[in-house]
Design an enzyme around this catalytic site. Structure first.
Site, PDB file in Angstrom:
ATOM      1  CB  SER A 113      -0.963   0.016   1.194  1.00 52.45           C
ATOM      2  OG  SER A 113      -2.148  -0.659   0.865  1.00 52.45           O
ATOM      3  CE  LYS A 159      -4.660   1.842  -0.983  1.00 54.14           C
ATOM      4  NZ  LYS A 159      -4.003   0.572  -0.670  1.00 54.14           N
ATOM      5  CB  SER A 186      -4.651   1.647   3.352  1.00 54.72           C
ATOM      6  OG  SER A 186      -3.727   1.366   2.331  1.00 54.72           O
TER       7      SER A 186
END
Length: 503
Positions: free
Chosen positions: A73, A76, A133
């Site tokens: 993640s 991102k 997230s």
């Protein structure tokens, strides 16, 4: 020894604070799920770490900093970089509604669980990525900006290379498992600096502790915020193959560092390692005026400009792409991707399938195949060990001594053109918007491909589709599928993306 400051503001010994932090997090729900899914015992994700002094550019700590890893993640952060760019350019605002497609709603957890056809504002989307997230929101951001998540991933990759992140390739906007989603600790330190240098106004979102959304209060997964003195962001990440990852920025009134930890064995151990890195390296950072320039975009590297085809295939993704959400399974079917972005979503393909591909089959210009004698190009980075594919296959290692940075990548020069006989099977590396870029990629691949390409002949193939001209970078010399597949596997071990196909 320095001190780590607790939430209450009192100073406590650093070693004790790290121990307390590790103990407090050791029994989190994420840890229990990790053990339930085989995380205990032999679970040993590949480790990498790097700490950089932002003001001087000096590397303060480095372990496996150029080894290929999965970002999870932390992906991102680049997704938000491109969203911030849209807002800065006036193409969007914080109030712009982002539509949730059926594809976005189907993304695996972590997610907000938004329904198809619903909307979320850009500001809500930013906070959802920073705290929860949310994978459904990350996918929606990509689709609203580029028309499809696959097209957005290409934008992400081009932006990474323009920033100097030469070993990074994105396959989706969220960080959900994909063997082609790769990066390095060094590349992520560049991104950590770039997003602050470019968007100081919006970087504040990474300090969000909690997010109130439609009757829910969502906490931030970054447990170091408010617990370790100086930490002001920015992003956690987890998948089974990546291990527990963390990108961190920390500063005092006169010092500033960015730090990356990839491949933690648990959220608690990752946080303890990062806390120690911050505590030991922030006091060593340069306290004067910044002597290094801000991270800015440079000329893009020789990489494919457009993705234009994908095989239809299915795969199973094992989530989560972050620490504190359930592991889930979902299926996704790849669809052909148009040269021009559309409003339709494109899913991912089978693990290991090529992400850099050319125009539709049958789009070749007759007689366009050309070959050349490639010049020798040095390998700019150490190749992964034999038998390795991507980060999930690389051997694990523990924190060690600091090493000098690897040299910057240099592009291989193209050489003279000659005729080539195209065999029944070929390997394709990518489709470029410039023939020189295609030749450069082939030259570098030939120099690093070893014996698997000893009898292969590199050539470029011009294709036209929808008014766009691309140049396929290919190797001929394979009579059967198996020999082409084996050569492609060897190239992947050297960090290239490729696929075997009939000519």
């Amino acid at each position: 020894m320095g001190c780590v400051r607790g939430v209450s503001g009192g100073a406590i010994p650093a070693a004790f604070a790290v121990a307390v932090l590790a103990t407090a997090l050791a029994s989190t729900p994420a840890e229990a799920r990790r053990r339930a899914h085989g995380g205990g015992g032999g679970y040993n994700p590949p480790y990498a770490a790097m700490v950089v002094d932002v003001k001087s550019g000096r590397v303060l700590h480095a372990v496996n900093e150029d080894a290929l890893r999965h970002p999870a993640s932390i992906t991102k952060v680049m997704t938000l970089y491109l969203l911030f760019e849209q807002i800065e350019r006036g193409k969007m605002s914080l109030d712009t509604p982002l539509e949730i497609s059926a594809n976005a709603s189907r993304q695996a957890p972590s997610k907000l669980g938004l329904r198809p056809g619903s909307t979320i504002t850009a500001e809500e989307a930013i906070k959802a990525l920073v705290t929860k997230s949310a994978n459904d929101v990350a996918c929606a951001i990509g689709e609203n900006i580029a028309g499809s998540e696959a097209a957005f991933a290409e934008m992400m990759t081009r932006k990474a290379h323009a920033l100097g992140m030469s070993r990074t390739h994105y396959a989706n906007a969220s960080g959900l498992p994909d063997s082609d989603q790769i990066t390095t600790a060094r590349d992520l330190t560049i991104l950590a600096q770039a997003i602050q240098d470019r968007f100081p106004r919006y970087y504040r979102f990474f300090q969000t502790r909690s997010f109130a959304f439609r009757g829910r209060v969502i906490g931030n997964h970054n447990n170091l915020l408010g617990r370790v003195e100086g930490v002001d962001g920015i992003k956690t990440g987890y998948t089974r193959d990546s291990g527990f990852n963390l990108m961190t920025s920390a500063r005092t009134a006169d010092r500033h560092i960015v730090a990356i930890v990839l491949g933690g064995k648990s959220g608690a151990s990752r946080d303890a390692i990062m806390a120690k890195l911050v505590q030991s390296n922030l006091p060593r950072a340069y306290a004067g005026s910044r002597t290094t320039p801000a991270v800015v975009e440079v000329a893009e590297r020789a990489r494919p400009a457009v993705v234009a085809e994908r095989p239809v295939a299915t795969r199973t993704m094992v989530a989560s792409a972050d620490d504190d959400d359930a592991v889930a399974t979902t299926a996704s079917t790849g669809q052909p991707l148009e040269l021009m972005p559309s409003r339709q979503s494109a899913s991912t393909t089978t693990p290991g399938a090529a992400r850099w591909r050319s125009g539709p089959q049958g789009g070749a210009v007759p007689g366009a195949a050309q070959a050349y004698a490639p010049a020798q190009a040095p390998a700019a980075f150490p190749a992964p060990p034999p038998g390795a594919k991507y980060a999930s296959r690389l051997p694990a290692s523990e924190p060690g001594e600091m090493r000098a940075p690897s040299p910057a990548r240099t592009e291989a020069p193209a050489a003279s053109v000659k005729a080539v006989s195209v065999t029944p099977w070929v390997i394709q590396l990518g489709a470029m918007d410039d023939e020189a870029k295609a030749k450069s990629m082939l030259a570098e691949a030939r120099s690093r491909g070893g014996s698997s390409l000893s009898k292969a002949a590199p050539f470029t193939e011009k294709v036209s589709h929808g008014g766009t001209t691309l140049y396929r970078a290919r190797f001929s010399g394979f009579a059967e599928s198996e020999s082409a597949q084996e050569a492609c596997r060897a190239l992947k071990r050297s960090g290239f993306t490729c696929f075997a196909t009939r000519s």
